[in-house]
Design an enzyme around this catalytic site. Structure first.
Site, PDB file in Angstrom:
ATOM      1  N   HIS A  62      28.310   6.942  11.737  1.00 35.89           N
ATOM      2  CA  HIS A  62      29.376   7.819  12.074  1.00 35.89           C
ATOM      3  C   HIS A  62      30.940   7.093  11.857  1.00 35.89           C
ATOM      4  CE1 HIS A  62      26.331   9.420  15.049  1.00 35.89           C
ATOM      5  NE2 HIS A  62      26.228  10.071  13.674  1.00 35.89           N
ATOM      6  N   LYS A  72      35.971  -0.794  17.236  1.00 34.32           N
ATOM      7  CA  LYS A  72      34.712  -0.729  18.043  1.00 34.32           C
ATOM      8  C   LYS A  72      34.377  -2.042  18.663  1.00 34.32           C
ATOM      9  CE  LYS A  72      32.547   3.771  16.943  1.00 34.32           C
ATOM     10  NZ  LYS A  72      31.857   4.490  16.383  1.00 34.32           N
ATOM     11  N   TYR A 132      29.571   0.514  23.871  1.00 35.72           N
ATOM     12  CA  TYR A 132      30.776   0.218  23.017  1.00 35.72           C
ATOM     13  C   TYR A 132      32.207   0.529  23.390  1.00 35.72           C
ATOM     14  CZ  TYR A 132      29.934   4.841  21.280  1.00 35.72           C
ATOM     15  OH  TYR A 132      29.646   6.299  20.926  1.00 35.72           O
TER      16      TYR A 132
END
Length: 182
Positions: A62, A72, A132
């Site tokens: 993704h 992230k 995350y």
């Protein structure tokens, strides 16, 4: 904190200092001042996410597009996963390259994923809690994805792909060559 470069530009393995004693352990999972000083990367995380998955679950690959791209910082709270990053930045000398790293509750490793990369993971333990931080908010209209078993990427998921558990949505993601642009 030990910071290790990867084959993908500005994608980093972060190894925090973990202090063990008879009570258990303690570690600082993120310190923005130390991170910025050590890497030269300025990031401001504004959203934290967490998922629980069982063995064989594969989530990804993704990414977010346009103004909603996300950097992230990922880690495993419980269990073990194979974490995967794909560079989608056409101006990067690591464009199209992949990177994998085992993350677990015993190795304490984290991966910093810069904006412009796709991300996914596969659960290797009976279950895993995956957490995350993101530097931008999620936006459904800006979703992008790449099929996890794309032949061009040829990712070694270290698992029998006939036995993975993948969402219906992730089963129909496009190939790398047809992925939506950043």
């Amino acid at each position: 904190m030990n910071i290790i470069p990867t084959p993908i530009n500005n994608c980093l393995i972060i190894e925090p200092k973990v202090f063990h004693d008879e009570r258990g352990y303690f570690f600082e999972s993120f310190n923005n001042v130390v991170f910025t000083n050590e890497t030269g990367i300025e990031v401001s995380f504004i959203q934290d996410n967490q998922s629980l998955s069982t063995k064989g679950v594969l989530r990804g690959l993704h990414y977010q597009r346009g103004e909603f791209q996300q950097a992230k910082l990922v880690r495993v709270i419980e269990g073990e996963v194979l974490d995967v990053v794909v560079d989608l930045r056409k101006d990067s000398n690591s464009y199209g390259k992949t990177f994998t790293q085992t993350l677990s509750d015993t190795n304490f490793k984290q991966v910093y994923i810069p904006r412009g990369c796709a991300h996914g993971f596969l659960v290797k333990s009976d279950r895993a809690i995956f957490a995350y931080k993101c530097d931008n908010l999620y936006n459904k209209e800006s979703e992008g994805g790449i099929l996890y078993n794309d032949p061009f990427l040829n990712i070694d998921w270290e698992y029998d792909l006939d036995k993975v558990i993948v969402s219906d949505k992730d089963k129909i993601l496009p190939l790398f060559e047809n992925a939506l642009p950043l």
